[in-house]
Scaffold this active site. Sequence first.
Site, PDB file in Angstrom:
ATOM      1  N   GLY A  46       0.829  -1.202   0.000  1.00 46.88           N
ATOM      2  CA  GLY A  46       0.000   0.000   0.000  1.00 46.88           C
ATOM      3  C   GLY A  46       0.861   1.248   0.000  1.00 46.88           C
ATOM      4  O   GLY A  46       2.015   1.221   0.436  1.00 46.88           O
ATOM      5  N   CYS A  88       5.882  -0.114   7.323  1.00 47.37           N
ATOM      6  CA  CYS A  88       5.517   1.027   6.486  1.00 47.37           C
ATOM      7  C   CYS A  88       6.722   1.399   5.642  1.00 47.37           C
ATOM      8  O   CYS A  88       7.850   1.396   6.145  1.00 47.37           O
ATOM      9  CB  CYS A  88       5.107   2.200   7.382  1.00 47.37           C
ATOM     10  SG  CYS A  88       4.688   3.696   6.467  1.00 47.37           S
ATOM     11  N   LEU A  89       6.485   1.726   4.370  1.00 46.19           N
ATOM     12  CA  LEU A  89       7.580   2.109   3.484  1.00 46.19           C
ATOM     13  C   LEU A  89       8.295   3.366   3.983  1.00 46.19           C
ATOM     14  O   LEU A  89       9.431   3.619   3.606  1.00 46.19           O
ATOM     15  CB  LEU A  89       7.048   2.337   2.065  1.00 46.19           C
ATOM     16  CG  LEU A  89       6.491   1.092   1.360  1.00 46.19           C
ATOM     17  CD1 LEU A  89       5.785   1.496   0.069  1.00 46.19           C
ATOM     18  CD2 LEU A  89       7.596   0.084   1.090  1.00 46.19           C
ATOM     19  N   HIS A 130      -4.311   1.014   7.596  1.00 44.16           N
ATOM     20  CA  HIS A 130      -2.998   1.650   7.650  1.00 44.16           C
ATOM     21  C   HIS A 130      -2.913   2.831   6.669  1.00 44.16           C
ATOM     22  O   HIS A 130      -2.485   3.932   7.032  1.00 44.16           O
ATOM     23  CB  HIS A 130      -1.936   0.593   7.327  1.00 44.16           C
ATOM     24  CG  HIS A 130      -0.533   1.101   7.261  1.00 44.16           C
ATOM     25  ND1 HIS A 130       0.439   0.762   8.171  1.00 44.16           N
ATOM     26  CD2 HIS A 130       0.074   1.930   6.364  1.00 44.16           C
ATOM     27  CE1 HIS A 130       1.581   1.372   7.849  1.00 44.16           C
ATOM     28  NE2 HIS A 130       1.387   2.086   6.750  1.00 44.16           N
ATOM     29  N   GLU A 131      -3.359   2.587   5.431  1.00 40.77           N
ATOM     30  CA  GLU A 131      -3.241   3.639   4.405  1.00 40.77           C
ATOM     31  C   GLU A 131      -4.201   4.803   4.679  1.00 40.77           C
ATOM     32  O   GLU A 131      -3.849   5.969   4.469  1.00 40.77           O
ATOM     33  CB  GLU A 131      -3.483   3.064   3.009  1.00 40.77           C
ATOM     34  CG  GLU A 131      -2.513   1.966   2.577  1.00 40.77           C
ATOM     35  CD  GLU A 131      -1.047   2.319   2.747  1.00 40.77           C
ATOM     36  OE1 GLU A 131      -0.691   3.509   2.631  1.00 40.77           O
ATOM     37  OE2 GLU A 131      -0.259   1.405   3.023  1.00 40.77           O
ATOM     38  N   HIS A 134      -2.848   7.157   7.152  1.00 40.99           N
ATOM     39  CA  HIS A 134      -1.849   8.083   6.586  1.00 40.99           C
ATOM     40  C   HIS A 134      -2.511   9.398   6.161  1.00 40.99           C
ATOM     41  O   HIS A 134      -1.895  10.464   6.252  1.00 40.99           O
ATOM     42  CB  HIS A 134      -1.195   7.471   5.340  1.00 40.99           C
ATOM     43  CG  HIS A 134       0.043   6.674   5.617  1.00 40.99           C
ATOM     44  ND1 HIS A 134       1.144   7.191   6.265  1.00 40.99           N
ATOM     45  CD2 HIS A 134       0.371   5.389   5.315  1.00 40.99           C
ATOM     46  CE1 HIS A 134       2.091   6.260   6.343  1.00 40.99           C
ATOM     47  NE2 HIS A 134       1.643   5.148   5.783  1.00 40.99           N
TER      48      HIS A 134
HETATM   49 NI    NI Z   1       2.611   3.352   5.648  1.00 38.89          NI
END
Ligand code: NI
Length: 158
Positions: A46, A88-89, A130-131, A134
């Site tokens: 994501g 998370c990226l 999660h997304e 953000h």
């Molecule tokens: Ni993330």
Amino acid sequence: MALRKILSHLNPALHKKCKLVENFDDKLHKLLDDMRDTLVESGGVGLAAPQVGILRRVVLVDNGEEILELINPTIVATDGEQVGPEGCLSVEGKYGLVKRPYYAKVRAQDRNGNWFEAEGEELTARCFCHELDHLDGILYTKVMERWLTEEELMADED
Ligand code: NI
């Protein structure tokens, strides 16, 4: 193909509330295309627009079958719960233990402004939550129960 730089959690953009998308135009389509390339390249599941520095309510979620484009998304139903590792990226090399619903349904607009619903369980439900967090400047590190230890991460890889 155009990759965008994924910002680290230290960047202020990751801590701001994003604005609604109002124009479903070429600029949005370019953002979505670039985010798709960036997500595929990263190997993640994501990506949210603020992670590439754009403070608009846009996320991509790979549900294992396709990459969903969710514009102005909201969670409209959840069921059950799951507690598991989450990364998370924008938080490189770390993972936390996070409680999320087992099932989630989102309502969102597509790239042309048409409303639709999408649902998922397990990792997809986790990813929706999660997304969408953000978009309100909330990282999983703010809602996690604790960091996962090196030992736990190594065990997970077996
Ligand atoms: Ni993330």
